[in-house]
Design an enzyme around this catalytic site. Structure first.
Site, PDB file in Angstrom:
ATOM      1  N   LYS A 186       0.694  -1.164   0.142  1.00 23.14           N
ATOM      2  CA  LYS A 186       0.002  -0.046  -0.431  1.00 23.14           C
ATOM      3  C   LYS A 186       0.911   1.497  -0.002  1.00 23.14           C
ATOM      4  O   LYS A 186       1.529   1.628   1.046  1.00 23.14           O
ATOM      5  CB  LYS A 186      -1.013  -0.048   1.105  1.00 23.14           C
ATOM      6  CG  LYS A 186      -2.228   1.158   1.114  1.00 23.14           C
ATOM      7  CD  LYS A 186      -2.143   1.873   1.985  1.00 23.14           C
ATOM      8  CE  LYS A 186      -1.450   3.070   2.540  1.00 23.14           C
ATOM      9  NZ  LYS A 186      -1.656   4.395   1.801  1.00 23.14           N
ATOM     10  N   GLU A 262      10.118   1.002  10.332  1.00 31.06           N
ATOM     11  CA  GLU A 262      11.255   2.199  10.303  1.00 31.06           C
ATOM     12  C   GLU A 262      10.600   3.496  10.696  1.00 31.06           C
ATOM     13  O   GLU A 262       9.636   3.702   9.714  1.00 31.06           O
ATOM     14  CB  GLU A 262      11.869   2.223   9.002  1.00 31.06           C
ATOM     15  CG  GLU A 262      13.005   3.060   9.109  1.00 31.06           C
ATOM     16  CD  GLU A 262      13.730   3.051   7.553  1.00 31.06           C
ATOM     17  OE1 GLU A 262      14.648   3.966   7.518  1.00 31.06           O
ATOM     18  OE2 GLU A 262      13.226   2.422   6.541  1.00 31.06           O
ATOM     19  N   CYS A 296      13.910  10.368   6.909  1.00 33.90           N
ATOM     20  CA  CYS A 296      13.860  10.060   8.244  1.00 33.90           C
ATOM     21  C   CYS A 296      15.363  10.003   8.793  1.00 33.90           C
ATOM     22  O   CYS A 296      15.452  10.002   9.850  1.00 33.90           O
ATOM     23  CB  CYS A 296      13.230   8.574   8.535  1.00 33.90           C
ATOM     24  SG  CYS A 296      13.677   7.452   7.473  1.00 33.90           S
ATOM     25  N   GLU A 394      11.081  15.770  15.451  1.00 32.06           N
ATOM     26  CA  GLU A 394      11.465  15.594  13.953  1.00 32.06           C
ATOM     27  C   GLU A 394      10.452  16.673  13.228  1.00 32.06           C
ATOM     28  O   GLU A 394       9.604  16.687  13.106  1.00 32.06           O
ATOM     29  CB  GLU A 394      10.914  14.103  13.662  1.00 32.06           C
ATOM     30  CG  GLU A 394      11.343  13.713  12.111  1.00 32.06           C
ATOM     31  CD  GLU A 394      11.140  12.551  11.857  1.00 32.06           C
ATOM     32  OE1 GLU A 394      11.740  11.691  10.777  1.00 32.06           O
ATOM     33  OE2 GLU A 394      10.185  11.880  12.110  1.00 32.06           O
TER      34      GLU A 394
END
Length: 498
Positions: A186, A262, A296, A394
């Site tokens: 997906k 992750e 990331c 982040e």
């Protein structure tokens, strides 16, 4: 200015989803129109799949797995198909890169380089399909032989994000296929095109029907349904730590599916005064500017020795101010568009928060003059303190926070003062310093005098709240296997009941 050889499509390209080796037309499903973040023009139309569509894809994968049309093949046959896929992908690099740029907004040169790397992953995984093995224990005495076998998990779901839609998929798919599993993927609803193009490539290469399926749609509907689906044996998710936590809870409340995650990162780039500062400045700029910081593993915390902190911070700012920002279809562009409007708004909010909390803005913080699209100038903050929001959270954008240190102990402490542990880099000419930092900073990927480097042989994954498991390399093949212990008795049995 756009490259003369690349123009926008006259009208958006319509895609279907992909089940059992065939494209499924949109039919009466709702659709999502994707507008290029760099050009403000509609470029693709994707079906909004339903949980019923997901069930069909999972069933297709389940039938393919149970009848052993893939898992029952020898490693040499699986390797041959992966190698053919690599050959086809090499022929289609420009095509894949084009649609990646239109949906994502990254520079065309970067997209091409990523796809070249994906070719290497297919080629390397083909070798792993042949070399994957178990173990034998011939030390259990004359009456027993022990075998340890690795078997594919079964049906694997993959949920990929919008920042590296093709690369992240290819960091997983070849290795998952090498170990004999079947897949339902997906992609992000913002960047689905290249996942569907990979399905075409794998089918052309000879992958049996049902082994790789793609279901498009939203995370709230399809992603959530995948995390609770009782017939998905393992799920690979790449995205935020917050969503990863929800997936862990959902898996525990359904079939306890195996997970590979992750997740987020707030990655340090540690620079010592003895480093080759010119090289380090370029590396740090690349570490935060690559993919417009939507990465990331981007190096968003610059931890620099105090004696050179002011000078070095300005060196990095000078580098970033020279970066070419603009139309990603232009080969000279180095920093492209921000992929989604919500991400653009989030980055600008963090920049405002940094200023309001007292950080000093050295460069950036604004938007370049562009006639269309979403762009943000690379931004550097100094006078950042550990409690500031821009130092802790982040941002997922081209925003760099600079904090000084006095000693190696302090540098390591600052680097580890985060909930995350995805990646880190150190810049120094001292081997002793490099090894100390590498050993003690908690991160799944580490670079010495470079950043964002890698290859298909090297594993990917994080410590702490950056995730579970490892992708790529032999580790990424083994991750998608189950280990079975087999005990074989030799000779006559000693009877329990005489």
């Amino acid at each position: 200015m756009m490259s003369k050889s690349l123009t926008l499509p006259a009208k958006p390209r319509q895609f279907g989803h992909f089940i059992n080796g065939s494209i499924v037309p949109v039919g009466n499903r709702d659709t999502l129109i994707r507008t290029s973040p760099a050009h403000d023009r509609p470029v693709t139309i994707m079906p909004v799949c339903t949980p019923t569509d997901l069930d069909a894809a999972v069933m297709s994968a389940r039938v393919a797995f149970e009848d052993r049309r893939w898992s029952g093949l020898g490693g040499a046959e699986r390797a041959g198909i992966l190698l053919r896929a690599a050959t086809i992908l090499r022929r289609r690099v420009n095509d894949i890169a084009y649609w990646e740029v239109l949906e994502n907004g990254k520079p065309i040169s970067q997209a091409r380089a990523e796809i070249q790397g994906c070719i290497g992953m297919l080629e390397y995984a083909s070798g792993l399909a042949r070399s994957l093995h178990g173990d034998a224990f011939n030390n259990l005495g004359d009456a027993m032989l022990g075998l340890v076998t690795r078997e594919p998990v079964g049906v694997v779901g993959i949920i990929t994000p919008w920042n590296f839609p093709f690369l992240i998929l290819c960091e997983r798919v070849p290795y998952i296929l090498a170990s004999g599993n079947c897949i339902v993927a997906k992609p992000s609803e913002f960047t689905s095109a290249t996942s569907l193009l990979l399905a075409e490539i794998l089918t052309e290469a000879g992958l049996p029907d049902g082994v790789f399926n793609v279901v498009t749609g939203t995370g709230d509907t399809i992603g959530r349904a995948m995390s609770t689906h009782m017939d998905i044996d393992m799920l690979s998710f790449t995205g935020s730590t917050a969503v990863g936590r929800q997936i862990v809870q959902a898996a525990g409340q359904s079939n306890f599916k195996k997970l590979s995650l992750e997740l987020g990162g707030k990655n340090p780039q540690i620079v010592f005064a003895d480093a080759a500062l010119g090289d380090a400045a370029d590396g740090v700029a690349f570490g935060i500017g690559f993919n417009a910081g939507q990465c990331c593993i981007s190096g968003s915390r610059l931890i620099v020795e105090r004696s050179v902190a002011k000078k070095f911070g300005q060196m990095v700012a000078n580098k970033l101010m020279k970066a070419v920002i603009g139309d990603p279809l232009n080969d000279s562009t180095q920093i492209g568009a921000i992929t989604t409007d919500s991400q653009y708004q989030a980055i600008m909010h963090y920049i405002e928060t940094g200023q309001s909390e007292g950080a000093h803005l050295v460069c950036g913080g604004d938007v370049p003059r562009q006639s269309r699209g979403r762009y943000i100038n690379p931004t550097v903050f100094t006078d950042v303190t550990p409690e500031m929001t821009i130092m802790r959270e982040e941002i997922f954008g081209p925003v760099l926070s600079v904090i000084p240190f006095e000693t190696i102990e302090e540098a390591i402490a600052i680097a580890n003062a985060t909930d995350y542990g995805l990646a880190a880099s150190v810049w120094t000419q001292s081997l002793d310093t490099a090894l100390q930092v590498t050993r003690r900073v908690r991160a799944g990927r580490f670079w010495v005098n470079t950043t964002l480097a890698g290859g298909p042989e090297m594993p990917i994954g994080g410590f702490k709240q950056s995730g579970w498991g490892r992708e790529a390399g032999i580790y990424g093949v083994e991750e998608y296997t189950q280990i079975k212990s087999v005990h074989i008795e030799i000779g006559q049995r000693t009877h329990w009941i005489s």
